[in-house]
Design a protein around this motif. Sequence first.
Motif, PDB file in Angstrom:
ATOM      1  N   ARG A 155       0.837  -1.210   0.000  1.00 41.11           N
ATOM      2  CA  ARG A 155       0.000   0.000   0.000  1.00 41.11           C
ATOM      3  C   ARG A 155       0.869   1.257   0.000  1.00 41.11           C
ATOM      4  NH1 ARG A 155      -3.574  -3.548   2.371  1.00 41.11           N
ATOM      5  NH2 ARG A 155      -2.433  -3.686   4.329  1.00 41.11           N
ATOM      6  N   LYS A 156       1.960   1.195   0.746  1.00 39.20           N
ATOM      7  CA  LYS A 156       2.862   2.361   0.802  1.00 39.20           C
ATOM      8  C   LYS A 156       3.457   2.633  -0.575  1.00 39.20           C
ATOM      9  CE  LYS A 156       4.208   1.555   5.575  1.00 39.20           C
ATOM     10  NZ  LYS A 156       5.264   0.997   6.449  1.00 39.20           N
ATOM     11  N   ALA A 159       0.828   4.229  -2.660  1.00 37.73           N
ATOM     12  CA  ALA A 159       0.597   5.594  -2.169  1.00 37.73           C
ATOM     13  C   ALA A 159       1.740   6.516  -2.583  1.00 37.73           C
ATOM     14  CB  ALA A 159       0.472   5.580  -0.648  1.00 37.73           C
ATOM     15  N   GLU A 162       1.193   7.916  -6.005  1.00 37.72           N
ATOM     16  CA  GLU A 162       0.083   8.850  -6.176  1.00 37.72           C
ATOM     17  C   GLU A 162       0.279  10.171  -5.435  1.00 37.72           C
ATOM     18  OE1 GLU A 162      -3.768   7.214  -5.227  1.00 37.72           O
ATOM     19  OE2 GLU A 162      -4.576   9.260  -5.369  1.00 37.72           O
ATOM     20  N   HIS A 163       0.736  10.110  -4.182  1.00 35.33           N
ATOM     21  CA  HIS A 163       0.785  11.324  -3.362  1.00 35.33           C
ATOM     22  C   HIS A 163       1.897  11.171  -2.327  1.00 35.33           C
ATOM     23  CE1 HIS A 163      -0.556  14.948  -1.525  1.00 35.33           C
ATOM     24  NE2 HIS A 163      -1.848  14.842  -1.769  1.00 35.33           N
ATOM     25  N   VAL A 165       3.714  13.236  -0.811  1.00 33.39           N
ATOM     26  CA  VAL A 165       3.667  14.184   0.314  1.00 33.39           C
ATOM     27  C   VAL A 165       2.691  13.671   1.384  1.00 33.39           C
ATOM     28  CG1 VAL A 165       2.948  16.504   0.977  1.00 33.39           C
ATOM     29  CG2 VAL A 165       4.374  16.174  -1.038  1.00 33.39           C
ATOM     30  N   ALA A 166       1.502  13.236   0.948  1.00 39.01           N
ATOM     31  CA  ALA A 166       0.519  12.698   1.905  1.00 39.01           C
ATOM     32  C   ALA A 166       1.074  11.454   2.595  1.00 39.01           C
ATOM     33  CB  ALA A 166      -0.788  12.368   1.201  1.00 39.01           C
ATOM     34  N   LEU A 167       1.873  10.682   1.866  1.00 37.40           N
ATOM     35  CA  LEU A 167       2.470   9.472   2.449  1.00 37.40           C
ATOM     36  C   LEU A 167       3.374   9.845   3.622  1.00 37.40           C
ATOM     37  CD1 LEU A 167       2.831   6.380   2.222  1.00 37.40           C
ATOM     38  CD2 LEU A 167       4.773   6.818   0.724  1.00 37.40           C
ATOM     39  N   GLN A 168       4.137  10.932   3.442  1.00 30.18           N
ATOM     40  CA  GLN A 168       4.997  11.390   4.545  1.00 30.18           C
ATOM     41  C   GLN A 168       4.164  11.830   5.735  1.00 30.18           C
ATOM     42  OE1 GLN A 168       8.804  13.613   3.628  1.00 30.18           O
ATOM     43  NE2 GLN A 168       7.659  14.013   1.793  1.00 30.18           N
ATOM     44  N   ALA A 169       3.027  12.476   5.428  1.00 30.92           N
ATOM     45  CA  ALA A 169       2.144  12.932   6.509  1.00 30.92           C
ATOM     46  C   ALA A 169       1.529  11.744   7.262  1.00 30.92           C
ATOM     47  CB  ALA A 169       1.044  13.823   5.942  1.00 30.92           C
ATOM     48  N   PHE A 170       1.582  10.562   6.650  1.00 24.74           N
ATOM     49  CA  PHE A 170       1.130   9.340   7.319  1.00 24.74           C
ATOM     50  C   PHE A 170       2.198   8.814   8.275  1.00 24.74           C
ATOM     51  CE2 PHE A 170      -2.686   6.942   5.870  1.00 24.74           C
ATOM     52  CZ  PHE A 170      -3.245   7.883   5.022  1.00 24.74           C
ATOM     53  N   GLY A 171       3.403   9.404   8.221  1.00 21.69           N
ATOM     54  CA  GLY A 171       4.504   8.927   9.060  1.00 21.69           C
ATOM     55  C   GLY A 171       5.379   7.903   8.361  1.00 21.69           C
ATOM     56  N   VAL A 172       5.278   7.855   7.029  1.00 21.38           N
ATOM     57  CA  VAL A 172       6.070   6.878   6.272  1.00 21.38           C
ATOM     58  C   VAL A 172       7.239   7.596   5.601  1.00 21.38           C
ATOM     59  CG1 VAL A 172       6.056   5.220   4.373  1.00 21.38           C
ATOM     60  CG2 VAL A 172       4.043   5.461   5.840  1.00 21.38           C
ATOM     61  N   SER A 173       8.417   7.042   5.784  1.00 21.96           N
ATOM     62  CA  SER A 173       9.607   7.625   5.172  1.00 21.96           C
ATOM     63  C   SER A 173       9.634   7.295   3.681  1.00 21.96           C
ATOM     64  CB  SER A 173      10.842   7.054   5.860  1.00 21.96           C
ATOM     65  OG  SER A 173      11.966   7.200   5.035  1.00 21.96           O
TER      66      SER A 173
ATOM     67  N   HIS B  76       7.900  12.936   8.071  1.00 18.49           N
ATOM     68  CA  HIS B  76       7.395  11.644   8.541  1.00 18.49           C
ATOM     69  C   HIS B  76       7.766  11.414  10.011  1.00 18.49           C
ATOM     70  CE1 HIS B  76      11.451   9.912   7.715  1.00 18.49           C
ATOM     71  NE2 HIS B  76      11.113   9.008   8.595  1.00 18.49           N
ATOM     72  N   ALA B  79       5.229  13.291  11.984  1.00 18.40           N
ATOM     73  CA  ALA B  79       3.968  12.545  11.975  1.00 18.40           C
ATOM     74  C   ALA B  79       3.998  11.455  13.042  1.00 18.40           C
ATOM     75  CB  ALA B  79       3.728  11.934  10.593  1.00 18.40           C
ATOM     76  N   PHE B  87      -4.604  18.291   3.802  1.00 17.47           N
ATOM     77  CA  PHE B  87      -4.039  19.156   2.767  1.00 17.47           C
ATOM     78  C   PHE B  87      -5.130  19.909   2.015  1.00 17.47           C
ATOM     79  CE2 PHE B  87       0.369  17.868   2.906  1.00 17.47           C
ATOM     80  CZ  PHE B  87       0.303  16.655   3.556  1.00 17.47           C
ATOM     81  N   PHE B  93      -5.683   8.900  -0.915  1.00 14.21           N
ATOM     82  CA  PHE B  93      -5.157   8.196  -2.089  1.00 14.21           C
ATOM     83  C   PHE B  93      -6.325   7.754  -2.956  1.00 14.21           C
ATOM     84  CE2 PHE B  93      -1.116   8.675  -0.385  1.00 14.21           C
ATOM     85  CZ  PHE B  93      -1.133   8.309   0.950  1.00 14.21           C
TER      86      PHE B  93
END
Lengths: 285, 250
Positions: A155-156, A159, A162-163, A165-173, B76, B79, B87, B93
């Motif tokens: 999933r990461k 993600a 697609e996005h 920046v949003a992935l980073q906001a999820f806490g994913v490096s 991250h 977060a 945003f 997604f």
Amino acid sequence: MGYFYTIFARFLASLGQGVGGQVSFSMAGIFLLSLPVCFSFSAYTMAILHKKFAVVLWVSIAIALFLTMILGALFSYIYTKVSKDSFTVLCLGSILAFDAFVRSFDSLTGGVLGISGILRPESIRTLPALVQFSFLVLTVILVAHYLVLKSPMGRKIRAFKEHPVALQAFGVSQKSVISFVIIGGSLLSGISGLLEVFRIQFLDPSFGGIPNLIVLVSISILALKPKVKAVLLASVLVVFLPELISFLDFPSALLGHLRVLLYSVLLIVLIYTISGKSQFQKREI
Amino acid sequence: MKKNIVLSVENLHVQLGKRMINKNISINVKEGEIVGIIGPNGCGKTTFFNAISGFAPIDTGLISINGEEVNNFTPHQRARKGLSRGFQNVGVFKEMTLEENIIMAIEQAEQLPWYWMFSRQEKKRVEKRVDTILDDVDLLSHKQSLAGLLSGGQLRLLEMAKLHALGGSLVLIDEPTAGVSPVLRGELRNAIAQLAKKHGRTILIIEHDLKFLFDLVDRVVVLVDGKKYMEGKPKEVQNDARLREVYFGT
């Protein structure tokens, strides 16, 4: 029977590389055009270690795969430092650079004459045994691929495409995803390169390179959906469909070009179909 | 009962290119508060959020989340320290289903192991949680639909659901009512209020719809030309003469 074993062995090698291509191109949106370099690099490394430096074969294989992963790590680092376009061009350039390296350092690589008489490991000395071994390796790869697709990492990766920046906001490096995709893809290409070189038992500068890239990109684009079934079907189509041309009455010198033409047509048809069926375009209207 | 300070921003300066976007902004936000950030277009509201969440580099100043300095933390990492971010262009997604979007948030919040989907018990628990979260925002019937097929308002609700699932003590929401119909604004307001009152989150919201905002927030911070112009309760801010001139042109 030998012909079918050969085609099946080619299919299995392409499938392994196709899995890496599907994850990087289709799922992560990373144009990892350096995969043919990893394909050739692992084969050459194994052959040089075993034939020139008399390293035990299985140890040569392990070192070759390890060094291929290091090469993948280097590409992963570069990806985080340059733009996507620059990375794509750099990857294409790496194919040409590797080709030039292989041709130039002939004391190591055999130059244009290549390295001949590459022996298979004792336990897979015959072609049927090699095919069985390749089948086992690919089964493990496909099971691992299925697990990745179903896991959080799958999933990461989607993600990230697609996005990011949003992935980073999820806490994913982002770096962790990039490293996984690029190093994993490089390793799979390395494994495929070894399986292929054990099949043909010969290496020269034409091993891998642009023809390998065309096959890889065709599989990756055809295997658009993040499913094991998609990459399996794509590999079947790309490897077996051109074989039908062999049964037609064409001069053998043309067969190679016809394969490339067939891949190009497949890609154009697929890209046209995808752009026409985009459901989100309809929503935006 | 004394409330902890969840977010502390001290003397923040953010420069992008040659332009100083945020100038000497200081703000403290207590646990459970809902704080509105308003100001004319281009006054640096989103840049302020970007600086807090790590997406914009800080020139000078200090940002602390739950008492921990986060200036050198990547987005991250912030977060993981309890900061969740929405945003302007909706951080969901669209090529994943609603279920997958919420599952991703739960996986991150609970740090689930990679094999959790193969445990029947765990899968059932997470599925139940996904259903509850989507039901709270009236999107349960769209669970298996791709997020990209939702309307603008529904996407905002999905984002609220995602922020709820992510957990975290501090939530930044950027213009939640943009492109949302009046009918859905009520649901959106309830979703945000629930995050704070029922789930104890501390929320900062950037918003242009002042009626929507003033009914929701405990406090308002006004930014004008990159600086903090004033801070106070919604009624105080509403009655400020100079603000009416700057913001409404009256």
